[in-house]
Design a protein around this motif. Structure first.
Motif, PDB file in Angstrom:
ATOM      1  N   HIS A   7       0.830  -1.166   0.009  1.00 49.18           N
ATOM      2  CA  HIS A   7      -0.046  -0.067   0.060  1.00 49.18           C
ATOM      3  C   HIS A   7       0.894   1.374   0.081  1.00 49.18           C
ATOM      4  N   LEU A   8       2.062   1.154   0.779  1.00 47.16           N
ATOM      5  CA  LEU A   8       2.644   2.273   0.750  1.00 47.16           C
ATOM      6  C   LEU A   8       3.750   2.680  -0.644  1.00 47.16           C
ATOM      7  N   PHE A   9       3.753   1.653  -1.410  1.00 42.49           N
ATOM      8  CA  PHE A   9       4.419   1.869  -2.461  1.00 42.49           C
ATOM      9  C   PHE A   9       3.456   1.666  -3.804  1.00 42.49           C
ATOM     10  N   SER A  10       2.218   1.688  -3.555  1.00 46.73           N
ATOM     11  CA  SER A  10       1.109   1.414  -4.568  1.00 46.73           C
ATOM     12  C   SER A  10       1.171   0.219  -5.246  1.00 46.73           C
ATOM     13  N   PHE A  11       1.748  -0.829  -4.854  1.00 41.98           N
ATOM     14  CA  PHE A  11       1.786  -2.164  -5.624  1.00 41.98           C
ATOM     15  C   PHE A  11       0.739  -3.078  -5.636  1.00 41.98           C
ATOM     16  N   ASN A  12       0.189  -3.586  -6.367  1.00 43.31           N
ATOM     17  CA  ASN A  12      -0.826  -4.534  -6.380  1.00 43.31           C
ATOM     18  C   ASN A  12      -0.446  -5.835  -6.893  1.00 43.31           C
ATOM     19  N   PRO A  13      -0.629  -6.760  -5.745  1.00 41.85           N
ATOM     20  CA  PRO A  13       0.020  -7.986  -5.835  1.00 41.85           C
ATOM     21  C   PRO A  13      -0.631  -8.955  -6.883  1.00 41.85           C
ATOM     22  N   VAL A  14      -2.008  -8.471  -7.303  1.00 38.56           N
ATOM     23  CA  VAL A  14      -2.871  -9.181  -8.329  1.00 38.56           C
ATOM     24  C   VAL A  14      -2.311  -9.008  -9.779  1.00 38.56           C
ATOM     25  N   GLU A  15      -1.990  -7.820  -9.952  1.00 38.08           N
ATOM     26  CA  GLU A  15      -1.344  -7.281 -11.215  1.00 38.08           C
ATOM     27  C   GLU A  15       0.070  -7.859 -11.518  1.00 38.08           C
ATOM     28  N   HIS A  16       0.795  -7.780 -10.188  1.00 36.01           N
ATOM     29  CA  HIS A  16       2.158  -8.472 -10.446  1.00 36.01           C
ATOM     30  C   HIS A  16       2.347  -9.643  -9.477  1.00 36.01           C
ATOM     31  N   PHE A  17       1.578 -10.674 -10.021  1.00 35.40           N
ATOM     32  CA  PHE A  17       1.509 -11.662  -9.224  1.00 35.40           C
ATOM     33  C   PHE A  17       2.907 -12.453  -9.162  1.00 35.40           C
ATOM     34  N   TYR A  18       3.495 -12.777 -10.271  1.00 40.77           N
ATOM     35  CA  TYR A  18       4.993 -13.351 -10.075  1.00 40.77           C
ATOM     36  C   TYR A  18       5.824 -12.692  -9.263  1.00 40.77           C
ATOM     37  N   THR A  19       5.768 -11.278  -9.444  1.00 44.40           N
ATOM     38  CA  THR A  19       6.622 -10.519  -8.531  1.00 44.40           C
ATOM     39  C   THR A  19       6.406 -10.832  -6.994  1.00 44.40           C
ATOM     40  N   TYR A  20       5.075 -10.827  -7.054  1.00 43.75           N
ATOM     41  CA  TYR A  20       4.664 -11.064  -5.332  1.00 43.75           C
ATOM     42  C   TYR A  20       5.271 -12.413  -4.892  1.00 43.75           C
ATOM     43  N   LEU A  21       5.125 -13.219  -5.906  1.00 43.57           N
ATOM     44  CA  LEU A  21       5.173 -14.851  -5.400  1.00 43.57           C
ATOM     45  C   LEU A  21       6.927 -14.818  -5.431  1.00 43.57           C
ATOM     46  N   ASN A  22       7.712 -14.256  -6.098  1.00 42.42           N
ATOM     47  CA  ASN A  22       9.020 -14.174  -5.912  1.00 42.42           C
ATOM     48  C   ASN A  22       9.333 -13.558  -4.585  1.00 42.42           C
ATOM     49  N   ILE A  23       9.098 -12.365  -4.032  1.00 43.19           N
ATOM     50  CA  ILE A  23       8.994 -11.827  -2.866  1.00 43.19           C
ATOM     51  C   ILE A  23       8.641 -12.821  -1.741  1.00 43.19           C
ATOM     52  N   TYR A  24       7.346 -13.279  -1.784  1.00 37.95           N
ATOM     53  CA  TYR A  24       6.723 -14.523  -0.632  1.00 37.95           C
ATOM     54  C   TYR A  24       8.038 -15.331  -0.860  1.00 37.95           C
ATOM     55  N   LYS A  25       8.351 -16.028  -1.903  1.00 38.48           N
ATOM     56  CA  LYS A  25       9.440 -17.152  -1.442  1.00 38.48           C
ATOM     57  C   LYS A  25      10.822 -16.868  -0.931  1.00 38.48           C
ATOM     58  N   ILE A  26      11.497 -15.580  -1.321  1.00 39.88           N
ATOM     59  CA  ILE A  26      12.445 -15.210  -0.753  1.00 39.88           C
ATOM     60  C   ILE A  26      12.392 -15.014   0.735  1.00 39.88           C
ATOM     61  N   VAL A  27      11.185 -14.264   1.279  1.00 37.69           N
ATOM     62  CA  VAL A  27      11.085 -14.296   2.789  1.00 37.69           C
ATOM     63  C   VAL A  27      11.066 -15.404   3.176  1.00 37.69           C
ATOM     64  N   SER A  28      10.293 -16.468   2.592  1.00 40.36           N
ATOM     65  CA  SER A  28      10.120 -17.732   3.155  1.00 40.36           C
ATOM     66  C   SER A  28      11.496 -18.447   3.279  1.00 40.36           C
ATOM     67  N   ILE A  29      12.482 -18.284   2.638  1.00 43.13           N
ATOM     68  CA  ILE A  29      13.828 -18.777   2.440  1.00 43.13           C
ATOM     69  C   ILE A  29      14.290 -18.259   3.815  1.00 43.13           C
ATOM     70  N   ILE A  30      14.226 -16.848   4.110  1.00 42.81           N
ATOM     71  CA  ILE A  30      14.886 -16.360   5.249  1.00 42.81           C
ATOM     72  C   ILE A  30      14.162 -16.787   6.445  1.00 42.81           C
ATOM     73  N   VAL A  31      12.960 -16.843   6.490  1.00 45.81           N
ATOM     74  CA  VAL A  31      12.298 -17.410   7.537  1.00 45.81           C
ATOM     75  C   VAL A  31      12.551 -18.530   8.225  1.00 45.81           C
ATOM     76  N   ILE A  32      12.739 -19.720   7.075  1.00 52.58           N
ATOM     77  CA  ILE A  32      13.065 -20.748   7.068  1.00 52.58           C
ATOM     78  C   ILE A  32      14.707 -20.980   7.852  1.00 52.58           C
ATOM     79  N   CYS A  33      15.442 -20.340   7.308  1.00 56.59           N
ATOM     80  CA  CYS A  33      16.731 -20.295   7.913  1.00 56.59           C
ATOM     81  C   CYS A  33      16.990 -19.755   9.368  1.00 56.59           C
ATOM     82  N   LEU A  34      16.207 -18.681   9.494  1.00 50.31           N
ATOM     83  CA  LEU A  34      16.215 -18.319  10.933  1.00 50.31           C
ATOM     84  C   LEU A  34      15.587 -19.195  12.059  1.00 50.31           C
ATOM     85  N   LEU A  35      14.412 -19.734  11.568  1.00 51.60           N
ATOM     86  CA  LEU A  35      13.696 -20.750  12.428  1.00 51.60           C
ATOM     87  C   LEU A  35      14.718 -21.898  12.636  1.00 51.60           C
ATOM     88  N   ASN A  36      15.466 -22.346  11.903  1.00 52.36           N
ATOM     89  CA  ASN A  36      16.216 -23.301  11.644  1.00 52.36           C
ATOM     90  C   ASN A  36      17.403 -23.147  12.848  1.00 52.36           C
TER      91      ASN A  36
END
Length: 265
Positions: free
Chosen positions: A39-68
């Protein structure tokens, strides 16, 4: 760290803990953060689905490593124990497949999907969970049935985790995906056990999703019903995948490279 505070007989509880916490952070906490930032950057995840998916997965990798690091502290093995010609040939074949399909219309989306599926899932389910289950199961004995049981447990966890896709898929289609993922998880786990390096199952997982996406493309949702013949076909795949996986780890069991590495931790 949590792993160091829990007695050996209770360390099994760390697996559902890391899965639950990862799920809560990725699917309930982070979406609120994404919503605020987008919302801050006026980014629409529906219109940019694959960009959002990549962000989601990159964050997932970071979360997984930290939790480990905070919960399980399982070492993930990247360096091969020794150079095996067979694994090198396999990696060259994967690279060759990618290069010869570079002009395909779905090439770049297939390349992306293969990478964002293989990296977080292999780190989580083979690098952390399978290795941790193996370590718990083989503390007192490295008998082959313990290795096989560990492989089955991790594969079932991997398959079951795909039920998170219910938000964008029908139950029947997701269940089909869950069973297929569990069967594929048997092979991915087997090559990690045999090779002793996460690079090999990552490459196999990547090339699998790469080829599927290359042929079929990718849709954000799937609510199609599953036909009975699809279940029959899947049953055949499950038998084949399981047989291949068991053949891999039962061929010269003393050459399963991951076990000595776990023993030395």
């Amino acid at each position: 760290m949590l792993n160091q505070k829990i007695k050996d007989n209770w360390k099994w509880i760390l697996i559902p803990i890391i899965l639950l916490v990862e799920l809560l952070i990725d699917d309930y906490v982070m979406p609120h953060v994404y919503k605020f930032v987008f919302h801050l950057f006026s980014f629409n995840p529906v219109e940019h689905f694959y960009t959002y998916l990549n962000i989601y997965k990159i964050v997932s990798i970071i979360v997984i490593c930290l939790l480990n690091y905070w919960i399980i502290k399982q070492k993930i093995f990247f360096k091969p124990s020794e150079t095996k010609v067979g694994w090198l040939v396999f990696l060259v074949v994967c690279f060759t497949i990618v290069m010869v399909t570079i002009e395909h219309k779905n090439f770049f989306i297939a390349l992306d999907v293969g990478a964002i599926a293989a990296l977080p899932e292999e780190i989580m389910f083979r690098g952390i969970i399978l290795a941790f289950v193996l370590k718990l199961m083989t503390r007192k004995s490295t008998s082959q049935w313990r290795v096989i049981f560990s492989l089955v447990i991790s594969a079932l966890i991997f398959g079951g985790f795909h039920y998170i896709n219910l938000s964008s898929q029908s139950f029947s289609f997701t269940s089909l995906q869950v069973v297929n993922a569990a069967a594929l998880g048997m092979i991915l786990g087997a090559v990690y056990i045999k090779s002793g390096t996460i690079i090999v199952p990552m490459a196999l997982h990547f090339i699998y999703d790469f080829l599927v996406t290359l042929v079929k493309g990718m849709s954000a949702t799937n609510y199609t019903s599953v036909q009975s013949m699809q279940w029959v076909g899947l049953s055949v795949y499950v038998v084949i995948y399981s047989a291949v996986a068991l053949s891999i780890i039962n061929y010269k069991p003393s050459d399963n490279k991951i076990l000595p590495k776990l023993k030395n931790l």
